[in-house]
Design a protein around this motif. Structure first.
Motif, mmCIF file in Angstrom:
data_model
loop_
_atom_site.group_PDB
_atom_site.id
_atom_site.type_symbol
_atom_site.label_atom_id
_atom_site.label_comp_id
_atom_site.label_asym_id
_atom_site.label_seq_id
_atom_site.Cartn_x
_atom_site.Cartn_y
_atom_site.Cartn_z
ATOM 1 N N PHE B 7 27.839 15.260 85.908
ATOM 2 C CA PHE B 7 28.172 14.751 84.100
ATOM 3 C C PHE B 7 26.888 16.616 83.909
ATOM 4 C CE2 PHE B 7 26.127 13.461 80.403
ATOM 5 C CZ PHE B 7 26.774 13.267 79.908
ATOM 6 N N VAL B 11 27.507 19.784 81.488
ATOM 7 C CA VAL B 11 26.905 20.099 80.248
ATOM 8 C C VAL B 11 26.133 21.510 80.761
ATOM 9 C CG1 VAL B 11 24.715 19.861 79.004
ATOM 10 C CG2 VAL B 11 25.917 17.693 79.901
ATOM 11 N N ALA B 24 26.090 24.312 68.659
ATOM 12 C CA ALA B 24 25.737 23.346 68.476
ATOM 13 C C ALA B 24 24.280 23.220 67.800
ATOM 14 C CB ALA B 24 24.893 22.699 70.423
ATOM 15 N N ASN B 28 27.153 20.988 65.711
ATOM 16 C CA ASN B 28 28.439 20.451 66.399
ATOM 17 C C ASN B 28 28.181 19.800 67.800
ATOM 18 O OD1 ASN B 28 30.931 19.671 67.295
ATOM 19 N ND2 ASN B 28 31.916 21.142 65.524
ATOM 20 N N PRO B 29 28.657 18.896 68.278
ATOM 21 C CA PRO B 29 27.766 18.476 69.295
ATOM 22 C C PRO B 29 29.294 18.919 70.437
ATOM 23 C CG PRO B 29 28.320 16.654 69.015
ATOM 24 C CD PRO B 29 28.806 17.730 67.498
ATOM 25 N N PHE B 32 29.430 20.411 73.882
ATOM 26 C CA PHE B 32 28.616 19.966 75.124
ATOM 27 C C PHE B 32 28.746 18.675 75.917
ATOM 28 C CE2 PHE B 32 25.391 23.111 73.603
ATOM 29 C CZ PHE B 32 24.741 23.494 74.787
ATOM 30 N N ILE B 33 29.497 18.101 75.213
ATOM 31 C CA ILE B 33 30.517 16.916 74.794
ATOM 32 C C ILE B 33 31.336 16.770 75.810
ATOM 33 C CG2 ILE B 33 31.060 14.337 74.147
ATOM 34 C CD1 ILE B 33 29.705 15.311 71.692
ATOM 35 N N ALA B 36 30.248 17.457 79.315
ATOM 36 C CA ALA B 36 29.428 16.631 79.922
ATOM 37 C C ALA B 36 30.709 15.786 80.811
ATOM 38 C CB ALA B 36 28.421 16.297 79.251
ATOM 39 N N VAL B 37 32.055 15.587 79.471
ATOM 40 C CA VAL B 37 32.887 14.705 80.053
ATOM 41 C C VAL B 37 33.789 15.573 81.299
ATOM 42 C CG1 VAL B 37 35.005 13.355 79.216
ATOM 43 C CG2 VAL B 37 33.209 13.587 77.854
ATOM 44 N N ILE B 40 32.062 15.336 84.782
ATOM 45 C CA ILE B 40 32.344 13.510 85.773
ATOM 46 C C ILE B 40 33.674 13.297 85.173
ATOM 47 C CG2 ILE B 40 31.497 12.185 83.061
ATOM 48 C CD1 ILE B 40 29.799 10.908 85.130
ATOM 49 N N LEU B 41 34.708 14.063 84.785
ATOM 50 C CA LEU B 41 36.079 13.330 85.221
ATOM 51 C C LEU B 41 36.667 13.339 86.489
ATOM 52 C CD1 LEU B 41 38.110 12.663 82.845
ATOM 53 C CD2 LEU B 41 39.266 14.456 82.476
#
Lengths: 442, 325
Positions: B7, B11, B24, B28-29, B32-33, B36-37, B40-41
């Motif tokens: 995860f 990032v 960011a 606007n994140p 980064f989201i 992260a997704v 770990i996806l």
């Protein structure tokens, strides 16, 4: 003045002893009341000097953060920073080792205080302003990333048996869905409390308190009452079956988690503990419990300490915000006063940990556990009602409804923190007002 | 590696993209989201979706009150023999849940040299895999089942079944006539491939190529990190059908490498966002950051750890289990 400050710390810590054993009562609520009292005293011409109330407040926070382990472990009534200690703590309790469980967390608290005073404090004025300067424009996405982590890392507990296919998938996703649902529901609840605060304006500083009590403290008390668990005979061991290496590992895990929670806004001790637990991949239950003790103290006392760090003066956590209404630290003297108060309060509260735990166990031996849970529940409800009135009780009941979902479905209770995380993350990213407008709250 | 390591790696990948940091900074994140997704996806796909739809030819679900190891051993041996006859056979060993937080542990050993499967039930353990005192079953017999087939064991020989979901295996005869034991056949397969990462990135590029770059980077880093372990990944699905064995540098659950990885990623993120600060109040170099925040603390930890272990002399008592397999 040193004697006055020391006596003040002792008074704050002594009061925290009493308050910490009361389940469901958060120290920030008491601090809020203390501030009101100070204002009242100042309005009638009494001079209350910072050297008197600052150490007192620090004593309150530190004492409470160490000693509120007792209701968390023995009564299953945690605040949000202690939610991870409930299950392992109850396991200790149900195997007759409640004292040991509480004291292991207590040992973690002592390590946390050591980390704060002897490791973080000397370096904080030099390094933390640098960190704040770099992170300042990035707090919002860090919060969103944490939310993403919380939602994406819950483990499906079902779906382990039976043939492959949709029924198995549905079984597995029942806990995950409950977790996501809890997060969204508590997030909406947070929006409601933020934009349409139902609590009377005179008690606005207690706005979130009934909701938190409902989300975190009431569900376990309620289950204790309804399920009527029989607590087995408790044994008090002379040793804790831990060694230096376990303390070191627990200290690092909890120190990082608690430190992260103390430094970043809205990230609570519970979230810090979760992140640290994952990052350090500790399997040993003792290390885990200890790390939660470390994390809790570093979070509460650390957040307060950051407020006094020269060159930083960072306001994090309810305690710092409440004190900020009274006093703004300016000098190294303030910092040393805070550090001394933390050390003194921490040492004293750790020494009180053992007798208070034994006293609580004695009480549990004499009085039926279910009755204690009923009394605890009564105290919680009475506190909420006395501080916030009928509307506060209503908010608490709504919070309890949401807080029961993870308890009943076996999902993460941390999802209840959506109440803070979601509205504040939305606000920090500039999406708060449009969402509130969409929800009809503006 | 563990979920948090993947995860945070995602990032970190995002933090290397200047547009992600800039966006960011403007509130606007999203990138980064996304990082992260995507980081770990692959595991999310396997553990939260795919495994529930993966069917097994033989499924062993021991009853909590009937702890007879023999049927378990027989079923595993049967799967080996069916594979030796040329039929790919999948097998699932279910966990035994006792209550909300307790599980009955058991072990299965597939011994290629002795040509036998040995099974024994153990104590009740918590979800933290800590054995509960006085919870060993009585009697503790060992189930033994023979098989007459050469085995190619790419992972372990002994499997402990305890918490959450039990392990599954695919037994398949290879060209050399050996039975290949494929551990967790549904994991690190198609989901852990560079090609799937690129495909997802391509789809995201419909929105913006910048999102595609973040997703591709984060997804690929996950696959590369997993390649450091034992199991490996099916790197070029659908062009490759099997997992490329890992480099065996670490186990995915090892605490220290995971922590080092997570901490190093945090420092890289810090460095990348520091580099984006226009007029920093403080100036420091990458080497200095690494020295202060990684090398020195880890050295101190190492010394302290060694010292404490030496001073204590012995480990604190822990509940251990004797196994006879």
């Amino acid at each position: 003045m040193i004697v006055v400050a020391a006596l003040s710390v002792l008074a704050g810590t002594a009061l925290a002893c009493f308050l910490a054993v009361l389940p469901g009562l958060h120290i920030y609520n008491v601090m809020g009341l203390a501030v009101l009292l100070i204002y009242k005293m100042q309005s009638i011409g009494m001079a209350v000097v910072p050297e008197l109330y600052l150490p007192f407040m620090i004593g309150l926070v530190v004492g409470w953060s160490v000693l509120n382990t007792i209701p968390s472990v023995l009564l299953g009534a945690p605040d949000e920073s202690a939610i991870f200690t409930v299950l392992p703590g109850q396991k200790y309790l149900m195997t007759g080792r409640g004292y040991e469980g509480a004291m292991i967390i207590g040992a973690g608290s002592l390590i946390g205080l050591f980390i704060l005073v002897f490791i973080v404090a000397p370096f904080a004025p030099k390094f933390l302003p640098v960190a704040r300067n770099v992170f300042a424009p990035h707090m919002h996405w860090i919060l969103w990333v944490i939310i993403t982590f919380i939602l994406m890392t819950e483990w499906p507990k079902g779906g382990t048996c039976g043939p492959a296919g949709w029924p198995k998938f549905a079984d597995a996703w029942s806990t995950l869905s409950a977790g996501i649902f809890t997060f969204i529901l508590s997030g909406l609840f947070g929006f409601l409390l933020l934009y349409r605060a139902p609590i009377d304006i005179d008690n606005a500083f207690q706005n979130i308190m009934p909701a938190f009590v409902g989300l975190f403290a009431i569900p376990w008390c309620l289950l204790n009452v309804l399920c009527g668990a029989n607590v087995p005979k408790q044994y008090v061991r002379d040793t804790l079956n831990i060694n230096g290496d376990l303390l070191l590992r627990g200290g690092i895990a909890g120190g990082i988690g608690g430190g992260f929670a103390a430094f970043f806004p809205v990230v609570t001790g519970g979230v810090g503990g979760l992140l640290a637990g994952h990052a350090t991949a500790q399997r040993d239950e003792r290390v885990f419990l200890m790390s939660q003790g470390v994390s809790k103290v570093v979070y509460y006392a650390g957040a307060l300490m950051l407020f006094f760090v020269p060159g930083l003066f960072l306001t994090r956590g309810g305690g710092a915000w409440i004190i900020k209404g009274l006093y703004t630290p300016k000098t190294w003297g303030d910092y040393y006063l805070a550090l001394g108060s933390i050390a003194l309060a921490g040492g004293l509260s750790f020494l009180l940990m053992s007798p208070l735990t034994k006293w609580m166990l004695k009480l549990m031996k004499k009085v039926d556990y279910r009755l204690i849970s009923i009394v605890a529940l009564g105290i919680i409800v009475a506190l909420v009602f006395s501080m916030t009135g009928g509307i506060g009780l209503f908010v608490m009941v709504v919070g309890t409804g949401i807080g029961l979902i993870p308890v009943l479905f076996g999902s993460r209770r941390l999802n209840c923190l959506g109440i803070l995380l979601l509205p504040i993350a939305c606000n920090m990213s500039g999406m708060g007002e449009p969402i509130a407008a969409f929800l009809g709250l503006l | 590696m563990k979920g948090i390591a993947h995860f945070i790696s995602g990032v970190t990948v995002a933090s290397f993209c200047p547009w992600a940091v800039e966006t960011a900074q403007n509130g606007n994140p999203a990138y980064f989201i996304l990082g992260a997704v995507a980081g770990i996806l692959p595991d999310t796909v396997d553990f939260k979706f795919y495994r529930f739809f993966y069917s097994h030819d033989i499924q062993i679900e021991p009853h909590p009150d009937q702890l007879d190891p023999q049927p378990v051993a027989d079923a595993v041996a049967k799967a080996v023999l069916l594979a030796a006859e040329g039929r790919r056979t999948t097998l699932k060993l279910a966990t035994i849940k006792m209550d909300a937080d307790n599980w009955r542990q058991y072990r299965v050993r597939i011994d290629p040299e002795a040509g036998e499967v040995r099974v024994q039930f153990g104590p009740i353990v918590s979800t933290g895999q800590v054995p509960q005192p006085d919870s060993l079953p009585e009697p503790r017999s060992v189930g033994v089942a023979k098989f007459n087939a050469p085995i190619l064991q790419s992972c372990e020989t002994t499997y402990t079944v305890d918490i959450f979901d039990g392990p599954s295996f695919a037994f398949q005869r290879n060209e050399a006539g050996e039975v290949d034991v494929d551990f967790l056949p549904w994991h690190r397969n198609w989901s852990h491939s560079l090609t799937v990462g690129l495909a997802l990135a391509g789809m995201a590029s419909i929105w913006t190529w910048k999102a595609g770059v973040v997703i591709a980077g984060a997804y690929m880093v996950h696959v590369i990190e997993d390649q450091m372990g034992h199991m490996g990944s099916n790197i070029l699905f659908p062009f490759t059908k099997k997992r490329l064995p890992g480099f065996k540098m670490m186990h995915s659950g090892d605490a220290f490498p995971n922590f080092v990885g997570v901490w190093f990623c945090c420092l890289l993120i810090f460095w990348n966002i520091y580099m984006a600060v226009e007029n920093p109040l403080y100036h420091f170099g990458f080497i200095r950051l690494m020295m202060y925040a990684m090398v020195i603390p880890f050295a101190v930890f190492g010394v302290l750890h060694q010292l404490l272990v030496r001073i204590d002399g012995s480990e604190p008592e822990t509940q251990t289990t004797e196994w006879n397999i």
